[in-house]
Design a protein around this motif. Sequence first.
Motif, short mmCIF file in Angstrom:
data_model
loop_
_atom_site.label_atom_id
_atom_site.label_comp_id
_atom_site.label_asym_id
_atom_site.label_seq_id
_atom_site.Cartn_x
_atom_site.Cartn_y
_atom_site.Cartn_z
N PHE A 78 0.78 -1.24 0.00
CA PHE A 78 0.00 0.00 0.00
C PHE A 78 0.81 1.29 0.00
N ARG A 79 2.08 1.26 0.40
CA ARG A 79 2.84 2.51 0.50
C ARG A 79 2.90 3.32 -0.80
N PRO A 80 2.95 2.69 -1.98
CA PRO A 80 2.97 3.50 -3.20
C PRO A 80 1.72 4.38 -3.38
N HIS A 81 0.65 4.05 -2.67
CA HIS A 81 -0.60 4.79 -2.81
C HIS A 81 -0.76 5.91 -1.78
N LEU A 82 0.22 6.07 -0.91
CA LEU A 82 0.12 7.08 0.15
C LEU A 82 0.61 8.44 -0.33
N SER A 83 -0.03 9.49 0.17
CA SER A 83 0.37 10.85 -0.17
C SER A 83 1.41 11.40 0.81
N LYS A 84 1.51 10.80 1.99
CA LYS A 84 2.52 11.17 2.98
C LYS A 84 2.65 10.03 3.98
N ALA A 85 3.61 10.17 4.86
CA ALA A 85 3.88 9.11 5.83
C ALA A 85 2.69 8.90 6.77
N PRO A 86 2.44 7.65 7.15
CA PRO A 86 1.36 7.38 8.11
C PRO A 86 1.65 8.01 9.47
N GLU A 87 0.60 8.29 10.19
CA GLU A 87 0.71 8.74 11.59
C GLU A 87 0.26 7.55 12.44
N VAL A 88 1.10 7.14 13.39
CA VAL A 88 0.81 5.96 14.20
C VAL A 88 0.92 6.32 15.69
N VAL A 89 -0.09 5.92 16.44
CA VAL A 89 -0.07 6.07 17.90
C VAL A 89 -0.51 4.74 18.52
N HIS A 90 -0.15 4.56 19.78
CA HIS A 90 -0.56 3.37 20.54
C HIS A 90 -1.24 3.85 21.81
N PHE A 91 -2.25 3.10 22.24
CA PHE A 91 -2.88 3.43 23.53
C PHE A 91 -3.35 2.16 24.20
N GLU A 92 -3.49 2.26 25.52
CA GLU A 92 -4.05 1.17 26.30
C GLU A 92 -5.52 1.49 26.51
N PRO A 93 -6.40 0.56 26.14
CA PRO A 93 -7.82 0.85 26.27
C PRO A 93 -8.24 1.00 27.74
N GLY A 94 -9.15 1.91 27.94
CA GLY A 94 -9.69 2.12 29.28
C GLY A 94 -11.09 1.52 29.37
N GLY A 95 -11.85 2.02 30.32
CA GLY A 95 -13.19 1.51 30.57
C GLY A 95 -14.13 1.83 29.48
#
Length: 95
Positions: A78-95
Amino acid sequence: MVIEVATLFVKNEAEADFVRDFTKGTDILRRQPGCKNLRWGKRVEPELAFILEVEWGEIQDHFNFRETDDFATFGGYFRPHLSKAPEVVHFEPGG
């Protein structure tokens, strides 16, 4: 458990190709150790992007995946189809 949220910004002219190729790539992601679940879809606004959510057993599972040949293959779909770098975050789910 850790949730990865990636925003994938897609070139306007490449939306159909992105969907086709990203769908192929998710098979690679689903079989990774620690990948418990994933979902993805088109963002409604403000610009053309897709959101990927991956449920990892722990954050190290994602980091380990990033060091594999599968990661390069996954991105190659999929990277050839991207217009810019992905934004990636991680989180721990809460309630």
